[in-house]
Design a protein around this motif. Structure first.
Motif, PDB file in Angstrom:
ATOM      1  N   VAL A  65     -12.295  58.296 -30.859  1.00  0.00           N
ATOM      2  CA  VAL A  65     -12.507  57.677 -32.175  1.00  0.00           C
ATOM      3  C   VAL A  65     -13.615  58.355 -32.977  1.00  0.00           C
ATOM      4  N   LYS A  66     -14.130  59.455 -32.485  1.00  0.00           N
ATOM      5  CA  LYS A  66     -15.170  60.165 -33.227  1.00  0.00           C
ATOM      6  C   LYS A  66     -14.623  60.628 -34.581  1.00  0.00           C
ATOM      7  N   GLN A  67     -15.354  60.375 -35.651  1.00  0.00           N
ATOM      8  CA  GLN A  67     -14.854  60.663 -36.989  1.00  0.00           C
ATOM      9  C   GLN A  67     -14.534  62.137 -37.186  1.00  0.00           C
ATOM     10  N   GLU A  68     -15.346  63.020 -36.632  1.00  0.00           N
ATOM     11  CA  GLU A  68     -15.092  64.450 -36.780  1.00  0.00           C
ATOM     12  C   GLU A  68     -13.743  64.836 -36.182  1.00  0.00           C
ATOM     13  N   SER A  69     -13.356  64.146 -35.130  1.00  0.00           N
ATOM     14  CA  SER A  69     -12.049  64.401 -34.524  1.00  0.00           C
ATOM     15  C   SER A  69     -10.936  63.749 -35.336  1.00  0.00           C
ATOM     16  N   GLN A 159     -12.920  64.878 -12.675  1.00  0.00           N
ATOM     17  CA  GLN A 159     -13.701  66.095 -12.460  1.00  0.00           C
ATOM     18  C   GLN A 159     -14.111  66.794 -13.769  1.00  0.00           C
ATOM     19  N   PHE A 160     -13.396  66.470 -14.850  1.00  0.00           N
ATOM     20  CA  PHE A 160     -13.701  67.058 -16.153  1.00  0.00           C
ATOM     21  C   PHE A 160     -13.552  65.991 -17.229  1.00  0.00           C
ATOM     22  N   LYS A 161     -14.094  66.289 -18.406  1.00  0.00           N
ATOM     23  CA  LYS A 161     -13.842  65.435 -19.564  1.00  0.00           C
ATOM     24  C   LYS A 161     -13.692  66.304 -20.809  1.00  0.00           C
ATOM     25  N   TYR A 162     -12.945  65.769 -21.786  1.00  0.00           N
ATOM     26  CA  TYR A 162     -12.755  66.429 -23.071  1.00  0.00           C
ATOM     27  C   TYR A 162     -13.776  65.894 -24.074  1.00  0.00           C
ATOM     28  N   VAL A 163     -14.325  66.806 -24.872  1.00  0.00           N
ATOM     29  CA  VAL A 163     -15.170  66.399 -25.997  1.00  0.00           C
ATOM     30  C   VAL A 163     -14.796  67.251 -27.204  1.00  0.00           C
ATOM     31  N   ASP A 164     -15.183  66.795 -28.393  1.00  0.00           N
ATOM     32  CA  ASP A 164     -14.981  67.539 -29.648  1.00  0.00           C
ATOM     33  C   ASP A 164     -13.524  67.996 -29.806  1.00  0.00           C
ATOM     34  N   MET A 165     -12.597  67.071 -29.718  1.00  0.00           N
ATOM     35  CA  MET A 165     -11.176  67.403 -29.819  1.00  0.00           C
ATOM     36  C   MET A 165     -10.763  67.661 -31.269  1.00  0.00           C
TER      37      MET A 165
END
Length: 235
Positions: A65-69, A159-165
């Motif tokens: 829900v990050k606005q940049e995304s 084991q991993f995560k996604y950011v800045d999609m």
């Protein structure tokens, strides 16, 4: 600029509506959700022995829900399968685009996860026919930053995560990853409403589509009523 990888997430298409004035197919779609999904290492850009291993990857709710995304989902291009280049840009969009997605919003909480929703229109007859004949899933093509992190989310280790999609396109595909919680929904605003009153042949009938009225001949009105009944019977 940090390196980004590209991935594709698939969701189910459950219903569709045809606009009789254009022939376009209109649907409301849940594009993606937060939570954990399983990937093969090579899908994440991993090499060596990790390339063939399976990993759980977290898509944190705050990142979804990050606005940049969210801003990158505006007017998202729709394609038939993912392009070989895996990315839609100015050089290939006129060959790949089969529609677009608009009106992106954050949906209500489902299964304790947040979902992104939108309106999708398919403007290509061939792809419309494929969806009507069973090619009923959609897949999001996007870029992301991959962060190595061991943790537990809702009782499941990852084991991993996604950011800045960054969203790039939405493809109609044959098989999904996201599961039934991500799907095309039967949105009432896409219903075709035809005046049921009898009319003399050739006299215009008022047809309401997406809240707007159009005048059509009695013959077309009857065809629209039949189409609407057929769509209802299939639900």
């Amino acid at each position: 600029m940090p390196k980004r990888n590209i991935a594709n997430d698939n969701v189910n298409l459950l219903s569709n509506k045809i606009d009789p004035t254009t022939g376009f197919l209109h649907v409301s779609v849940t594009l993606c959700r937060s939570g954990i999904q399983e990937y093969v290492g090579r899908e994440l850009g991993l090499t060596g022995t990790d390339a063939g291993q399976f990993f759980n990857v977290l898509r944190p709710p705050g990142e979804v829900v990050k606005q940049e995304s969210l801003d990158t989902y505006k007017n998202l291009v729709v394609t038939d399968e993912h392009p070989n280049e895996r990315w839609v840009d100015l050089d290939n969009v006129k060959f790949l685009q089969r529609g677009q997605v608009s009106n992106i919003s954050v949906g209500s909480l489902q299964d304790n996860e947040v979902h992104l929703k939108g309106d999708m229109v398919i403007t290509d007859q061939g792809l419309i026919e494929k969806t009507q004949n069973g090619k009923v899933e959609v897949s999001l093509g996007y870029a992301f930053k991959l962060v190595a992190e061991d943790g537990v989310y809702n009782g499941v280790p990852y084991q991993f995560k996604y950011v800045d999609m960054i969203a790039n396109h939405l493809s109609i595909v044959s098989k999904g990853r996201c599961g039934p919680s991500c799907s095309i929904t039967n949105d009432k605003k896409h219903d075709i409403i035809v005046d049921a009153n009898t009319n003399q042949q050739g006299v215009p009938v008022k047809v309401k589509i997406n809240g707007k009225e159009f005048e059509v001949s009695d013959e077309i009105a009857e065809a629209l009523k039949a189409e609407r009944k057929s769509s209802t019977d299939e639900m």
